[in-house]
Design an enzyme around this catalytic site. Structure first.
Site, PDB file in Angstrom:
ATOM      1  CD  GLU A 193       5.097  -2.670   1.434  1.00 41.05           C
ATOM      2  OE1 GLU A 193       3.908  -3.566   1.159  1.00 41.05           O
ATOM      3  OE2 GLU A 193       5.366  -2.003   0.711  1.00 41.05           O
ATOM      4  CD  GLU A 240       0.114  -2.316  -9.968  1.00 41.34           C
ATOM      5  OE1 GLU A 240      -1.085  -1.871  -9.773  1.00 41.34           O
ATOM      6  OE2 GLU A 240       1.117  -2.419  -9.419  1.00 41.34           O
ATOM      7  CE  LYS A 271       2.636  -6.421  -0.878  1.00 38.86           C
ATOM      8  NZ  LYS A 271       3.395  -5.109  -0.664  1.00 38.86           N
TER       9      LYS A 271
END
Length: 122
Positions: free
Chosen positions: A21, A72, A98
Protein backbone atom coordinates in the site's frame (compact mmCIF):
# COMPACT_ATOMS: atom_id res chain seq x y z
CA UNK A 1 -19.79 29.41 17.25
CA UNK A 2 -18.09 29.81 13.88
CA UNK A 3 -17.43 26.74 11.76
CA UNK A 4 -14.84 26.64 8.97
CA UNK A 5 -14.56 23.46 6.91
CA UNK A 6 -13.12 21.78 3.87
CA UNK A 7 -14.99 18.74 2.63
CA UNK A 8 -14.18 16.20 -0.01
CA UNK A 9 -10.50 17.16 -0.37
CA UNK A 10 -8.95 14.51 -2.63
CA UNK A 11 -5.42 13.16 -2.54
CA UNK A 12 -3.42 10.31 -3.96
CA UNK A 13 -1.17 9.14 -1.13
CA UNK A 14 0.80 6.20 0.20
CA UNK A 15 -0.78 5.36 3.56
CA UNK A 16 -1.42 1.78 4.54
CA UNK A 17 -0.46 -0.96 6.93
CA UNK A 18 0.86 -3.29 4.25
CA UNK A 19 4.11 -2.47 2.44
CA UNK A 20 2.47 -2.74 -0.99
CA UNK A 21 0.00 0.00 0.00
CA UNK A 22 2.91 2.31 0.74
CA UNK A 23 4.37 1.50 -2.70
CA UNK A 24 1.24 1.46 -4.90
CA UNK A 25 -0.68 4.25 -3.14
CA UNK A 26 -4.41 4.88 -3.11
CA UNK A 27 -7.02 7.61 -3.39
CA UNK A 28 -8.14 9.36 -0.20
CA UNK A 29 -10.73 11.95 0.74
CA UNK A 30 -10.33 14.25 3.75
CA UNK A 31 -13.01 16.26 5.54
CA UNK A 32 -11.81 18.76 8.12
CA UNK A 33 -13.77 21.27 10.15
CA UNK A 34 -13.01 23.51 13.07
CA UNK A 35 -15.26 25.49 15.39
CA UNK A 36 -14.41 28.50 17.52
CA UNK A 37 -16.09 31.29 19.43
CA UNK A 38 -16.29 34.50 17.47
CA UNK A 39 -13.96 37.02 19.14
CA UNK A 40 -14.28 39.85 16.61
CA UNK A 41 -16.95 41.20 14.33
CA UNK A 42 -16.38 40.09 10.78
CA UNK A 43 -17.25 43.56 9.51
CA UNK A 44 -13.55 44.41 9.81
CA UNK A 45 -12.80 41.88 7.02
CA UNK A 46 -9.56 40.59 8.62
CA UNK A 47 -8.50 36.99 7.96
CA UNK A 48 -6.53 37.01 11.22
CA UNK A 49 -9.86 36.81 13.08
CA UNK A 50 -10.84 33.48 11.62
CA UNK A 51 -9.37 30.17 10.45
CA UNK A 52 -7.92 30.50 6.97
CA UNK A 53 -9.19 27.53 4.96
CA UNK A 54 -6.21 27.86 2.61
CA UNK A 55 -4.01 27.16 5.64
CA UNK A 56 -6.26 24.21 6.54
CA UNK A 57 -5.58 22.78 3.08
CA UNK A 58 -1.82 23.32 3.38
CA UNK A 59 -1.72 21.50 6.73
CA UNK A 60 -3.80 18.58 5.46
CA UNK A 61 -1.75 18.29 2.24
CA UNK A 62 1.51 18.29 4.23
CA UNK A 63 0.40 15.32 6.32
CA UNK A 64 -1.12 13.45 3.40
CA UNK A 65 2.33 13.52 1.73
CA UNK A 66 3.95 11.71 4.69
CA UNK A 67 3.31 7.95 4.30
CA UNK A 68 1.96 6.36 7.48
CA UNK A 69 0.85 2.85 8.34
CA UNK A 70 -2.31 3.94 10.15
CA UNK A 71 -4.93 6.41 9.01
CA UNK A 72 -5.41 7.29 12.66
CA UNK A 73 -1.81 8.52 12.79
CA UNK A 74 -2.39 10.80 9.79
CA UNK A 75 -5.57 12.24 11.30
CA UNK A 76 -3.96 12.78 14.71
CA UNK A 77 -1.00 14.61 13.13
CA UNK A 78 -3.40 16.95 11.30
CA UNK A 79 -5.30 17.66 14.52
CA UNK A 80 -2.09 18.28 16.49
CA UNK A 81 -0.85 20.84 13.96
CA UNK A 82 -4.23 22.58 13.82
CA UNK A 83 -4.26 22.85 17.63
CA UNK A 84 -0.85 24.56 17.51
CA UNK A 85 -1.65 26.80 14.55
CA UNK A 86 -5.06 27.89 15.86
CA UNK A 87 -4.99 27.66 19.69
CA UNK A 88 -8.36 29.46 19.94
CA UNK A 89 -10.19 26.63 18.16
CA UNK A 90 -12.64 24.78 20.41
CA UNK A 91 -13.39 21.71 18.26
CA UNK A 92 -11.49 20.02 15.44
CA UNK A 93 -12.98 17.14 13.47
CA UNK A 94 -10.98 15.31 10.81
CA UNK A 95 -12.31 12.41 8.74
CA UNK A 96 -10.19 10.39 6.32
CA UNK A 97 -11.59 7.97 3.74
CA UNK A 98 -9.48 5.42 1.89
CA UNK A 99 -11.24 4.64 -1.38
CA UNK A 100 -11.44 1.00 -2.46
CA UNK A 101 -9.34 -0.39 0.41
CA UNK A 102 -7.55 -3.67 -0.38
CA UNK A 103 -10.13 -6.10 1.01
CA UNK A 104 -11.47 -9.34 -0.47
CA UNK A 105 -14.87 -7.82 -1.26
CA UNK A 106 -16.10 -4.64 -2.88
CA UNK A 107 -15.82 -1.79 -0.36
CA UNK A 108 -16.39 1.83 -1.37
CA UNK A 109 -14.15 3.22 1.38
CA UNK A 110 -12.84 2.77 4.87
CA UNK A 111 -13.23 5.75 7.19
CA UNK A 112 -11.46 7.13 10.23
CA UNK A 113 -12.67 10.18 12.16
CA UNK A 114 -11.23 11.82 15.24
CA UNK A 115 -12.81 14.74 17.07
CA UNK A 116 -10.83 16.96 19.44
CA UNK A 117 -12.55 19.18 22.03
CA UNK A 118 -10.45 21.81 23.76
CA UNK A 119 -10.48 21.24 27.54
CA UNK A 120 -12.46 23.81 29.52
CA UNK A 121 -9.49 24.77 31.71
CA UNK A 122 -7.26 25.85 28.80
Amino acid sequence: MVRVALQGVRFFAFHGFYPEERVLGNHFIVDVDVEFLQQHHFTNDEIAHTVNYEQLYIIVAKHMKQPRKLLETVVQAIIDELKTTYPFVETIRVGLKKLSPPLPGIVEHSFIEITYHKPDDV
